[in-house]
Design a protein around this motif. Structure first.
Motif, PDB file in Angstrom:
ATOM      1  N   GLU A 138      -4.728   6.248   2.095  1.00 19.02           N
ATOM      2  CA  GLU A 138      -3.878   5.098   1.817  1.00 19.02           C
ATOM      3  C   GLU A 138      -4.601   4.178   0.840  1.00 19.02           C
ATOM      4  O   GLU A 138      -5.757   3.825   1.051  1.00 19.02           O
ATOM      5  N   GLU A 173       0.834  -1.192   0.000  1.00 17.22           N
ATOM      6  CA  GLU A 173       0.000   0.000   0.000  1.00 17.22           C
ATOM      7  C   GLU A 173       0.870   1.243   0.000  1.00 17.22           C
ATOM      8  O   GLU A 173       2.076   1.176   0.248  1.00 17.22           O
ATOM      9  N   ALA A 181       6.159   2.574   2.673  1.00 24.12           N
ATOM     10  CA  ALA A 181       6.875   2.277   3.907  1.00 24.12           C
ATOM     11  C   ALA A 181       8.376   2.446   3.738  1.00 24.12           C
ATOM     12  O   ALA A 181       9.116   2.405   4.725  1.00 24.12           O
ATOM     13  N   LEU A 215      -5.718  -2.558   7.521  1.00 19.09           N
ATOM     14  CA  LEU A 215      -5.401  -2.793   8.927  1.00 19.09           C
ATOM     15  C   LEU A 215      -6.664  -3.058   9.729  1.00 19.09           C
ATOM     16  O   LEU A 215      -6.668  -3.867  10.662  1.00 19.09           O
ATOM     17  N   PRO A 267      -0.623   8.622  14.020  1.00 17.87           N
ATOM     18  CA  PRO A 267      -0.614   7.302  13.387  1.00 17.87           C
ATOM     19  C   PRO A 267       0.800   6.870  13.016  1.00 17.87           C
ATOM     20  O   PRO A 267       1.614   7.663  12.545  1.00 17.87           O
ATOM     21  N   LYS A 306       2.476   5.256  10.439  1.00 15.91           N
ATOM     22  CA  LYS A 306       2.298   4.830   9.067  1.00 15.91           C
ATOM     23  C   LYS A 306       3.416   5.398   8.218  1.00 15.91           C
ATOM     24  O   LYS A 306       4.224   6.201   8.686  1.00 15.91           O
ATOM     25  N   GLY A 307       3.472   4.953   6.968  1.00 19.49           N
ATOM     26  CA  GLY A 307       4.516   5.426   6.070  1.00 19.49           C
ATOM     27  C   GLY A 307       5.901   5.036   6.562  1.00 19.49           C
ATOM     28  O   GLY A 307       6.123   3.955   7.109  1.00 19.49           O
ATOM     29  N   SER A 326      -9.325   0.757   5.872  1.00 18.54           N
ATOM     30  CA  SER A 326      -7.976   0.331   5.507  1.00 18.54           C
ATOM     31  C   SER A 326      -7.829  -1.157   5.748  1.00 18.54           C
ATOM     32  O   SER A 326      -8.600  -1.756   6.509  1.00 18.54           O
ATOM     33  N   GLY A 366       6.060   4.320  10.354  1.00 18.86           N
ATOM     34  CA  GLY A 366       5.510   3.020  10.702  1.00 18.86           C
ATOM     35  C   GLY A 366       6.444   1.883  10.328  1.00 18.86           C
ATOM     36  O   GLY A 366       6.578   0.906  11.068  1.00 18.86           O
ATOM     37  N   GLU A 391       0.516   5.838   0.592  1.00 15.46           N
ATOM     38  CA  GLU A 391      -0.296   6.986   0.967  1.00 15.46           C
ATOM     39  C   GLU A 391      -0.130   8.091  -0.067  1.00 15.46           C
ATOM     40  O   GLU A 391       0.994   8.415  -0.466  1.00 15.46           O
TER      41      GLU A 391
END
Length: 491
Positions: free
Chosen positions: A68, A18, A44, A193, A268, A270-271, A191, A274, A20
């Motif tokens: 995302e 995935e 990521a 998740l 959060p 993420k990216g 998402s 994360g 964003e």
């Protein structure tokens, strides 16, 4: 006649599933050329500009900035062979024949009807995408939200405490699998998740009615349903105890954790942040690390660097000299240039050095990798590190440039600190840390003098070697720092 083609989020490699959306580079109605970047996404691993393989007029975009999307989800549609005047503008919707397309599915996530936003942009956020037709821009279509089924009072979840009027809370169907309004298709969630959270806790998403737009199931909905189910289980257990012994009071439902500490800020993971969190957590769980350190007199190394730069030619960086020392040390102690295959219970010693080095950016700490660092001299290392550092600061590093390292050099002296015990960059086996170089009292040739002193630390995987090997590596590095002429043996 123009042909409308759909461009989906491509596979960005390195196992990424995935990305964003950070910034759209085109608008609906813009004319794009083949391979023109149309959107900037953050994975990521890195920030990436995604080029479109089609040339034509953009007729729709899917996903707002900050959303995302999974790999394979539509990004935009392009009318190939059309001019800008032949396609609908941002506020226009082409005529349809009255039929509605059934919800499509992307990676297990359904796409509700086209948003009311200009250009058919995605409604809401996350992985819920806008439906679209074939050969035209997205048609406006409303989706009827099914009414929540009645829930018996004895099994109703506790009310969600909130200082303001709450959004419609998700309800759980009284009989699992009997909510016919959901049908057999995928359930819209914000998402992957959220879908995984429900799956790991045995929760059927078809039993929920989300509080998001058009019944979109949010993470808060799943967490609330899990807390409600837990509270129902505790209540049922307490009722059984009451039936056997009426004197026992029924326990009250627990207060949700989110209501205990109001006023906090949730950020959060993420990216890139994360991905770093996941990797460091795995490293701490799997690697039995140990750290040794030594103070070294870097006066002669600083003098050698000044002499190199005074002789003309490209300037040599201090980090490049330390990298050259690392590659020479790894040639003597190959145990530290290795990885552990836990499945086979084997230590794999690598025959090449891909040297990672920590670089601080506005988006956080990243570790670009210098490929085949053992084949480069100080000048070549300086140039490659400068190139990768600039790419890190501008966010243009590719996933391939951030993975595959075999050893990491961490210069935390730039932050004004002397030492550290870093976490190893999994799946590597060691990391060399370099502190700041500062004048300190030092005994030199039998006399007290002020010298340029640096602290060196080595964190290593104790599975690949013992303290003797690690100490030998670190002592060799310190010797090269104190007497750069030692490197002449390996040049």
């Amino acid at each position: 006649m123009a042909q409308v083609l759909e461009f989906k989020l491509p596979d960005l490699g390195e196992g990424l599933t995935e990305a964003e959306i950070v910034r759209w580079l085109v608008q609906v109605g813009d004319v794009v050329a083949i391979d023109q970047p149309v959107v900037e996404v953050e994975t990521a691993k890195a920030m990436v500009e995604v080029p479109c393989p089609y040339g034509g007029v953009v007729t729709a975009r899917f996903g707002e900035e900050g959303a995302e999307l999974p790999v394979g989800a539509p990004l935009l549609t392009v009318a190939v062979g059309a001019s800008a005047a032949d396609t609908p503008g941002p506020g226009e919707v082409p005529a349809r024949d009255g039929r509605q397309d059934p919800p499509a599915s992307v990676n297990g996530n359904s796409r509700p009807a086209a948003a009311d936003a200009p250009g058919g942009a995605a409604e809401g956020s996350g992985n819920v995408l806008v439906g679209y037709g074939t050969g035209t821009a997205p048609a406006r279509r409303r989706r009827v939200r099914p009414a929540a089924p009645a829930t018996p009072a004895s099994s109703a979840p506790p009310a969600r405490p909130s200082p303001v009027p709450p959004a419609p809370a998700p309800t759980v169907a009284a009989v699992p699998g009997q909510d016919a309004s959901r049908g057999e298709g995928p359930v819209p969630v914000i998402s992957p998740l959220v879908r995984r959270l429900a799956r790991e806790n045995g929760l059927d998403l078809r039993e929920l009615h989300g509080s998001g737009p058009d019944g979109l199931i949010l993470r808060a909905d799943v967490e609330y349903a899990l807390r409600a189910a837990a509270a129902q289980g505790r209540t049922a257990q307490a009722q059984a105890v009451v039936a056997a012994a009426p004197a026992v009071a029924e326990p009250q439902p627990a207060v949700p954790a989110s209501a205990v500490a109001p006023g906090g800020t949730r950020v959060p993971l993420k990216g890139v942040r994360g991905a770093v969190a996941d990797k460091l957590s795995r490293s701490r769980r799997e690697i039995p690390d140990a750290t040794c350190w030594v103070d070294a007199d870097a006066t002669e190394l600083m003098r050698a660097r000044a002499a190199m730069n005074a002789s003309g030619g490209p300037k040599i960086s201090l980090l490049a000299l330390l990298a050259r020392i690392c590659t020479a040390a790894l040639a003597r102690f190959p145990e530290l240039n290795s990885t552990v295959d836990t499945a086979a219970r084997e230590v794999v010693r690598l025959d090449h050095v891909h040297l990672g080095f920590a670089a601080q950016t506005e988006r956080g700490l990243v570790v670009p990798v210098v490929r085949d660092a053992h084949t480069r001299d100080a000048e070549g290392l300086t140039a490659e590190m400068a190139r990768l550092t600039e790419a890190a600061r501008t966010g243009t590093l590719t996933p391939a440039q951030l993975t595959g390292g075999t050893f990491t050099l961490n210069n935390y002296g730039v932050f004004g600190v002397d030492g550290s015990t870093p976490i190893i960059n999994h799946p590597e086996a060691a990391m060399l840390g370099v502190g700041r170089i500062v004048p300190k009292p030092w005994v030199h040739e039998g006399e007290l003098a002020v010298r340029q002193v640096v602290q060196l630390s080595l964190t290593f995987d104790h599975r690949v070697c013992d303290g003797g090997t690690a100490g030998g590596f670190l002592r060799y590095v310190a010797d090269c720092v104190e007497q750069p002429a030692v490197l002449l043996r390996s040049l």
